[in-house]
Design a protein around this motif. Structure first.
Motif, PDB file in Angstrom:
ATOM      1  N   PHE A   1      37.496 -53.788  67.977  1.00 10.87           N
ATOM      2  CA  PHE A   1      36.700 -55.287  68.197  1.00 10.87           C
ATOM      3  C   PHE A   1      36.282 -55.391  66.973  1.00 10.87           C
ATOM      4  CE2 PHE A   1      32.168 -56.996  68.252  1.00 10.87           C
ATOM      5  CZ  PHE A   1      32.577 -58.051  68.718  1.00 10.87           C
ATOM      6  N   SER A   2      35.525 -54.435  66.091  1.00 11.87           N
ATOM      7  CA  SER A   2      34.920 -54.678  64.845  1.00 11.87           C
ATOM      8  C   SER A   2      35.864 -54.920  63.807  1.00 11.87           C
ATOM      9  CB  SER A   2      34.226 -53.523  64.330  1.00 11.87           C
ATOM     10  OG  SER A   2      33.089 -52.920  65.191  1.00 11.87           O
ATOM     11  N   LEU A   3      36.989 -54.178  63.825  1.00  7.28           N
ATOM     12  CA  LEU A   3      38.121 -54.719  62.880  1.00  7.28           C
ATOM     13  C   LEU A   3      38.676 -56.276  62.891  1.00  7.28           C
ATOM     14  CD1 LEU A   3      40.215 -53.571  60.945  1.00  7.28           C
ATOM     15  CD2 LEU A   3      41.794 -53.345  62.732  1.00  7.28           C
ATOM     16  N   LEU A   4      38.891 -56.674  64.221  1.00  3.03           N
ATOM     17  CA  LEU A   4      39.042 -57.864  64.425  1.00  3.03           C
ATOM     18  C   LEU A   4      38.069 -58.964  64.122  1.00  3.03           C
ATOM     19  CD1 LEU A   4      41.265 -57.739  68.169  1.00  3.03           C
ATOM     20  CD2 LEU A   4      42.275 -58.442  65.710  1.00  3.03           C
ATOM     21  N   PHE A   5      36.944 -58.681  64.480  1.00  2.00           N
ATOM     22  CA  PHE A   5      35.646 -59.545  63.993  1.00  2.00           C
ATOM     23  C   PHE A   5      35.621 -59.706  62.452  1.00  2.00           C
ATOM     24  CE2 PHE A   5      31.419 -60.646  63.242  1.00  2.00           C
ATOM     25  CZ  PHE A   5      30.917 -61.208  64.256  1.00  2.00           C
ATOM     26  N   ARG A   6      35.823 -58.706  61.874  1.00  2.00           N
ATOM     27  CA  ARG A   6      35.794 -58.721  60.463  1.00  2.00           C
ATOM     28  C   ARG A   6      36.932 -59.526  59.800  1.00  2.00           C
ATOM     29  NH1 ARG A   6      34.682 -53.593  59.454  1.00  2.00           N
ATOM     30  NH2 ARG A   6      36.832 -53.076  59.514  1.00  2.00           N
ATOM     31  N   LYS A   7      38.219 -59.332  60.314  1.00  2.00           N
ATOM     32  CA  LYS A   7      39.266 -60.075  59.891  1.00  2.00           C
ATOM     33  C   LYS A   7      39.236 -61.472  60.336  1.00  2.00           C
ATOM     34  CE  LYS A   7      44.242 -60.054  60.814  1.00  2.00           C
ATOM     35  NZ  LYS A   7      45.538 -59.375  61.744  1.00  2.00           N
ATOM     36  N   THR A   8      38.707 -62.015  61.466  1.00  2.00           N
ATOM     37  CA  THR A   8      38.616 -63.145  61.866  1.00  2.00           C
ATOM     38  C   THR A   8      37.658 -63.983  61.213  1.00  2.00           C
ATOM     39  OG1 THR A   8      39.317 -62.651  64.002  1.00  2.00           O
ATOM     40  CG2 THR A   8      38.404 -64.668  63.872  1.00  2.00           C
ATOM     41  N   LEU A   9      36.230 -63.215  60.941  1.00  2.00           N
ATOM     42  CA  LEU A   9      35.117 -64.043  60.666  1.00  2.00           C
ATOM     43  C   LEU A   9      34.715 -63.411  59.082  1.00  2.00           C
ATOM     44  CD1 LEU A   9      32.897 -63.822  63.807  1.00  2.00           C
ATOM     45  CD2 LEU A   9      34.211 -65.761  62.695  1.00  2.00           C
ATOM     46  N   GLY A  10      35.364 -62.513  58.638  1.00  2.00           N
ATOM     47  CA  GLY A  10      35.188 -62.109  57.189  1.00  2.00           C
ATOM     48  C   GLY A  10      33.743 -61.126  57.093  1.00  2.00           C
ATOM     49  N   TYR A  11      33.104 -60.798  58.046  1.00  2.00           N
ATOM     50  CA  TYR A  11      31.972 -59.895  57.882  1.00  2.00           C
ATOM     51  C   TYR A  11      31.919 -58.845  59.106  1.00  2.00           C
ATOM     52  CZ  TYR A  11      30.001 -63.575  60.301  1.00  2.00           C
ATOM     53  OH  TYR A  11      29.600 -64.518  61.089  1.00  2.00           O
ATOM     54  N   ASN A  12      31.317 -57.779  58.904  1.00  2.00           N
ATOM     55  CA  ASN A  12      31.047 -56.722  60.165  1.00  2.00           C
ATOM     56  C   ASN A  12      30.011 -57.495  61.329  1.00  2.00           C
ATOM     57  OD1 ASN A  12      33.070 -54.747  59.118  1.00  2.00           O
ATOM     58  ND2 ASN A  12      31.305 -54.054  57.857  1.00  2.00           N
ATOM     59  N   PRO A  13      30.339 -57.376  62.398  1.00  2.00           N
ATOM     60  CA  PRO A  13      29.377 -57.639  63.520  1.00  2.00           C
ATOM     61  C   PRO A  13      28.026 -57.200  63.356  1.00  2.00           C
ATOM     62  CG  PRO A  13      31.123 -56.251  64.613  1.00  2.00           C
ATOM     63  CD  PRO A  13      31.340 -56.408  63.042  1.00  2.00           C
ATOM     64  N   SER A  14      28.175 -56.008  62.933  1.00  2.00           N
ATOM     65  CA  SER A  14      26.581 -55.397  62.703  1.00  2.00           C
ATOM     66  C   SER A  14      25.941 -56.031  61.715  1.00  2.00           C
ATOM     67  CB  SER A  14      26.866 -53.678  62.336  1.00  2.00           C
ATOM     68  OG  SER A  14      27.608 -53.826  61.054  1.00  2.00           O
ATOM     69  N   GLU A  15      26.500 -56.907  60.718  1.00  2.00           N
ATOM     70  CA  GLU A  15      25.699 -57.513  59.621  1.00  2.00           C
ATOM     71  C   GLU A  15      24.886 -58.567  60.306  1.00  2.00           C
ATOM     72  OE1 GLU A  15      28.197 -58.598  56.200  1.00  2.00           O
ATOM     73  OE2 GLU A  15      29.235 -56.825  56.510  1.00  2.00           O
ATOM     74  N   ILE A  16      25.280 -59.085  61.450  1.00  2.00           N
ATOM     75  CA  ILE A  16      24.515 -60.246  61.869  1.00  2.00           C
ATOM     76  C   ILE A  16      23.086 -59.819  62.302  1.00  2.00           C
ATOM     77  CG2 ILE A  16      24.367 -62.024  64.081  1.00  2.00           C
ATOM     78  CD1 ILE A  16      27.302 -61.904  63.808  1.00  2.00           C
ATOM     79  N   ARG A  17      22.966 -58.720  62.882  1.00  2.00           N
ATOM     80  CA  ARG A  17      21.708 -58.125  63.436  1.00  2.00           C
ATOM     81  C   ARG A  17      20.733 -57.787  62.226  1.00  2.00           C
ATOM     82  NH1 ARG A  17      21.225 -56.648  69.019  1.00  2.00           N
ATOM     83  NH2 ARG A  17      19.144 -56.559  68.363  1.00  2.00           N
ATOM     84  N   LYS A  18      21.382 -57.646  61.051  1.00  2.00           N
ATOM     85  CA  LYS A  18      20.337 -57.000  60.059  1.00  2.00           C
ATOM     86  C   LYS A  18      19.923 -58.532  59.367  1.00  2.00           C
ATOM     87  CE  LYS A  18      23.300 -53.100  58.946  1.00  2.00           C
ATOM     88  NZ  LYS A  18      24.200 -52.487  58.187  1.00  2.00           N
ATOM     89  N   SER A  19      20.730 -59.536  59.545  1.00  2.00           N
ATOM     90  CA  SER A  19      19.981 -60.864  58.659  1.00  2.00           C
ATOM     91  C   SER A  19      19.057 -61.655  59.560  1.00  2.00           C
ATOM     92  CB  SER A  19      21.124 -61.677  58.285  1.00  2.00           C
ATOM     93  OG  SER A  19      22.153 -62.116  59.560  1.00  2.00           O
TER      94      SER A  19
END
Length: 98
Positions: free
Chosen positions: A80-98
């Motif tokens: 999931f994390s790999l596809l998220f990064r490939k699709t959206l350009g950043y890691n899913p965990s970065e959303i929670r940090k911002s």
């Protein structure tokens, strides 16, 4: 038409042949048309729908990455994390940090 079907059924999308039948096309024309109109495959389109939903869930802050992955149909968190990064350009965990 096929994209409307997928937008409604992205959690459990029909197979390629079933989608083609529902859209009144053969599978070749469906694949060709998707590539032409959306610049991606049918699978890529569904993946993008799932990733956008996951991003929305994470932005709301009510779920963590693992929960978001499960809610959009992914059981393997690293996949999931790999596809998220490939699709959206950043890691899913970065959303929670911002």
């Amino acid at each position: 038409m096929a994209n409307d079907i997928l937008s409604r059924m992205w959690k459990e999308p029909p197979g390629l042949l079933e989608l083609a039948r529902m859209a009144g096309l053969n599978d070749y024309k469906l694949k060709l048309g998707f590539k032409e109109l959306f610049g991606t495959t049918v699978f890529g389109y569904v993946c993008a729908l799932r990733m956008n939903e996951a991003r929305s869930l994470l932005e709301q802050g009510k779920v963590n990455v693992s929960e978001a992955a499960g809610m959009v149909g992914y059981h393997n968190l690293s996949h999931f994390s790999l596809l998220f990064r490939k699709t959206l350009g950043y890691n899913p965990s970065e959303i929670r940090k911002s």
